[in-house]
Design a protein around this motif. Structure first.
Motif, PDB file in Angstrom:
ATOM      1  N   ALA A  35      90.763  -5.071  15.675  1.00 17.05           N
ATOM      2  CA  ALA A  35      89.579  -5.783  16.153  1.00 17.05           C
ATOM      3  C   ALA A  35      88.284  -5.106  15.713  1.00 17.05           C
ATOM      4  O   ALA A  35      87.208  -5.717  15.800  1.00 17.05           O
ATOM      5  CB  ALA A  35      89.611  -5.894  17.675  1.00 17.05           C
ATOM      6  N   TYR A  36      88.364  -3.862  15.228  1.00 19.69           N
ATOM      7  CA  TYR A  36      87.171  -3.129  14.791  1.00 19.69           C
ATOM      8  C   TYR A  36      87.097  -3.001  13.277  1.00 19.69           C
ATOM      9  O   TYR A  36      86.093  -2.542  12.742  1.00 19.69           O
ATOM     10  CB  TYR A  36      87.149  -1.743  15.429  1.00 19.69           C
ATOM     11  CG  TYR A  36      87.153  -1.811  16.934  1.00 19.69           C
ATOM     12  CD1 TYR A  36      85.979  -1.998  17.648  1.00 19.69           C
ATOM     13  CD2 TYR A  36      88.347  -1.743  17.643  1.00 19.69           C
ATOM     14  CE1 TYR A  36      85.985  -2.101  19.026  1.00 19.69           C
ATOM     15  CE2 TYR A  36      88.365  -1.848  19.023  1.00 19.69           C
ATOM     16  CZ  TYR A  36      87.176  -2.021  19.708  1.00 19.69           C
ATOM     17  OH  TYR A  36      87.200  -2.143  21.069  1.00 19.69           O
ATOM     18  N   GLY A  37      88.161  -3.379  12.573  1.00 23.47           N
ATOM     19  CA  GLY A  37      88.176  -3.268  11.127  1.00 23.47           C
ATOM     20  C   GLY A  37      88.833  -1.976  10.675  1.00 23.47           C
ATOM     21  O   GLY A  37      89.338  -1.193  11.483  1.00 23.47           O
ATOM     22  N   GLY A 176      91.253  -6.436   5.452  1.00 23.84           N
ATOM     23  CA  GLY A 176      90.068  -6.964   6.118  1.00 23.84           C
ATOM     24  C   GLY A 176      88.857  -6.079   5.867  1.00 23.84           C
ATOM     25  O   GLY A 176      88.898  -5.104   5.110  1.00 23.84           O
ATOM     26  N   ALA A 177      87.757  -6.401   6.536  1.00 25.36           N
ATOM     27  CA  ALA A 177      86.495  -5.692   6.329  1.00 25.36           C
ATOM     28  C   ALA A 177      86.511  -4.317   6.976  1.00 25.36           C
ATOM     29  O   ALA A 177      87.290  -4.044   7.889  1.00 25.36           O
ATOM     30  CB  ALA A 177      85.348  -6.525   6.886  1.00 25.36           C
ATOM     31  N   PHE A 178      85.609  -3.455   6.513  1.00 29.17           N
ATOM     32  CA  PHE A 178      85.498  -2.108   7.070  1.00 29.17           C
ATOM     33  C   PHE A 178      85.071  -2.162   8.523  1.00 29.17           C
ATOM     34  O   PHE A 178      85.620  -1.462   9.376  1.00 29.17           O
ATOM     35  CB  PHE A 178      84.504  -1.299   6.242  1.00 29.17           C
ATOM     36  CG  PHE A 178      84.302   0.112   6.736  1.00 29.17           C
ATOM     37  CD1 PHE A 178      85.298   1.064   6.622  1.00 29.17           C
ATOM     38  CD2 PHE A 178      83.090   0.484   7.328  1.00 29.17           C
ATOM     39  CE1 PHE A 178      85.118   2.364   7.072  1.00 29.17           C
ATOM     40  CE2 PHE A 178      82.895   1.778   7.785  1.00 29.17           C
ATOM     41  CZ  PHE A 178      83.912   2.722   7.652  1.00 29.17           C
ATOM     42  N   GLY A 182      80.284  -6.647  13.826  1.00 32.76           N
ATOM     43  CA  GLY A 182      78.951  -7.212  13.728  1.00 32.76           C
ATOM     44  C   GLY A 182      77.852  -6.237  14.079  1.00 32.76           C
ATOM     45  O   GLY A 182      76.668  -6.530  13.899  1.00 32.76           O
ATOM     46  N   GLY A 183      78.203  -5.060  14.585  1.00 33.45           N
ATOM     47  CA  GLY A 183      77.222  -4.030  14.923  1.00 33.45           C
ATOM     48  C   GLY A 183      77.240  -2.908  13.908  1.00 33.45           C
ATOM     49  O   GLY A 183      77.785  -3.041  12.806  1.00 33.45           O
ATOM     50  N   ASP A 184      76.627  -1.796  14.274  1.00 36.26           N
ATOM     51  CA  ASP A 184      76.617  -0.632  13.390  1.00 36.26           C
ATOM     52  C   ASP A 184      78.012  -0.027  13.318  1.00 36.26           C
ATOM     53  O   ASP A 184      78.745   0.029  14.318  1.00 36.26           O
ATOM     54  CB  ASP A 184      75.634   0.418  13.918  1.00 36.26           C
ATOM     55  CG  ASP A 184      74.191  -0.084  13.883  1.00 36.26           C
ATOM     56  OD1 ASP A 184      73.907  -0.954  13.032  1.00 36.26           O
ATOM     57  OD2 ASP A 184      73.383   0.385  14.701  1.00 36.26           O
TER      58      ASP A 184
END
Length: 447
Positions: A35-37, A176-178, A182-184
């Motif tokens: 869920a955090y990448g 998936g994405a790093f 959507g935040g820092d």
């Protein structure tokens, strides 16, 4: 495997550490981290460094004070009786509260095969998960050692399989994405790290049962470090393999990520049954080991007069029967609360147990820092600088674990810690150190 009558050899001591660290949570961890990448893989690496540092600190402490009770003995030796008692109390809370959380997760995996949906049926399964290990523990340390070794081997076979074979099936497009929050990314790193912190609870297991370990000055430290290194390698490789074999959008919603990884590698649905069976074995092994710790910590404290005397007794097989039975009974009550108490009871149980785990970690690392700074217990020489760095890392790791538990868990856990103070006063009074039993106060000395 088990050295001598009533003693754990190095393999069994390592198995105890591994079995207590690797419970049931690891089987859901990749989905939680997804869920955090892929930043969560970095977070796991950072946390692993802290866990290894803590294991090395316990290794040094175990060599200097090869006594049962582990963190209790270290805090008592460095800071005095009350900090020692508070560490024993905190660890005792951790052991029987945490066992309830493991039993609840274990029931979920058993229900993969049984499908019991009633709360009463699930509670019955949870109680079986708690009392079967209690009976094994009552049989003595030899039974505990063999059970820990067998379950550690059985739980690792499928996990290592995914960790090693899965590397040949990794597809870069599945990661998936790093950072998908959507935040820092530093915030995502910290949050993912907080989740990962919980999976290393149990690193201190060999130090707590040092009195039951053959050649503790040598083997306690080795078992602590070897156990964490084994778990760290398995955690990192298996998480990387699952991330690379299950598409990210599916992994985020997975309830059995390791099963999905096996099914993705070879097709079919056999992976679900294999991993559920693995989790069942893993859970029983972890509950067995923690049931031992539930009794061993107060046993060591009771023999020093820091816990009620009932905890100091052993049956004819050398098992602290009172501590085992009381711990299983208290854990059973927590399990009842989970199924029939307030909503979200499981998360509350887990986070409070995490906080009470941190107290002994923090005091143990600070005891090592105390001896390094003061030069006590022969701590000096060329290794001083390296030991200082490792100890500071362990202290920071303990702080981070406290932060990860959250404010509500810290508040509830602190209230439970305060509840131990009247017990300490009662024990001291029974020793004749307070009130009438201690006699009238001494008259003031003349000026």
């Amino acid at each position: 495997m088990v050295a001598g009558p009533g003693k754990l050899g190095l393999p069994a001591a390592v198995a105890l550490v591994v079995g207590n660290i690797v419970g049931t949570g690891v089987f859901l961890l990749p989905a939680s981290l997804a869920a955090y990448g892929t930043v969560s893989i970095l977070a796991m690496g950072v946390v692993t460094v802290g866990a290894i540092a803590l294991a090395m600190v316990f290794g040094r402490l175990g060599a200097r004070i090869p006594a049962g009770g582990g963190p209790y003995a270290y805090a008592k030796d460095a800071f005095g009786e009350f900090p020692g008692f508070w560490n024993a109390w905190s660890f005792w809370l951790t052991a029987w509260i945490g066992n309830a959380a493991m039993a609840v997760v274990w029931v979920n995996y058993v229900n993969y095969f049984l499908g019991w949906t009633s709360l009463g049926g699930q509670l019955a399964l949870a109680l079986a998960a708690l009392w079967i290990p209690a009976l094994i523990n009552l049989g003595g340390v030899r039974n505990i050692g063999w059970f820990a070794l067998v379950t550690a081997v059985l739980k690792f076979i499928p996990l290592v399989f995914v960790a090693v074979v899965g590397l040949f099936f990794v597809d870069g497009a599945d990661f998936g994405a790093f950072n998908v929050t959507g935040g820092d990314w530093p915030a995502a790193l910290s949050t993912a790290g907080a989740l990962t912190l919980f999976i290393y609870s149990g690193v201190e297991s060999a130090t707590v049962v040092a009195g039951k370990v053959a050649d503790p000055a040598r083997n306690v430290g080795r078992a602590s470090v070897y156990g964490v290194l084994i778990c760290a390698a398995m955690y990192m490789l298996s998480t990387f393999a699952v991330f690379g074999t299950v598409p990210h959008e599916r992994l985020v919603n997975s309830t059995a990520p390791f099963a999905d990884a096996i099914n993705g590698m070879f097709g079919g649905t056999v992976g679900g049954g294999v991993m559920a069976a693995c989790a069942i074995v893993s859970g029983l092994g972890a509950i067995n080991g923690w049931t031992m710790l539930v009794a061993e910590m107060p046993l060591a404290a009771a023999r020093d007069g820091m816990f009620p005397k009932a905890f100091a007794g052993e049956n004819r097989r050398g098992a602290p029967a009172f501590g085992i039975l009381l711990g299983a009974a208290l854990t059973s009550l927590v399990a009842v609360y989970n199924y029939f108490g307030t909503e979200g009871g499981f998360n509350q149980i887990l986070l409070v147990a995490t906080f009470t785990t941190v107290i002994p970690y923090f005091f143990s690392a600070c005891a090592q820092l105390f001896w390094l700074v003061t030069g006590a217990r022969g701590v000096s020489g060329a290794r001083l600088g390296r030991d200082l760095v490792i100890t500071v890392l362990a202290i920071l790791f303990a702080f981070w674990m406290t932060y990860g538990a959250g404010m509500e868990a810290v508040f509830a856990g602190f209230l439970m810690m305060l509840a131990g103070i009247p017990v300490y006063i009662w024990v001291k009074a029974r020793r004749g150190e307070y009130g009438p039993r201690g006699g009238p106060p001494a008259p003031p000395s003349p000026a």
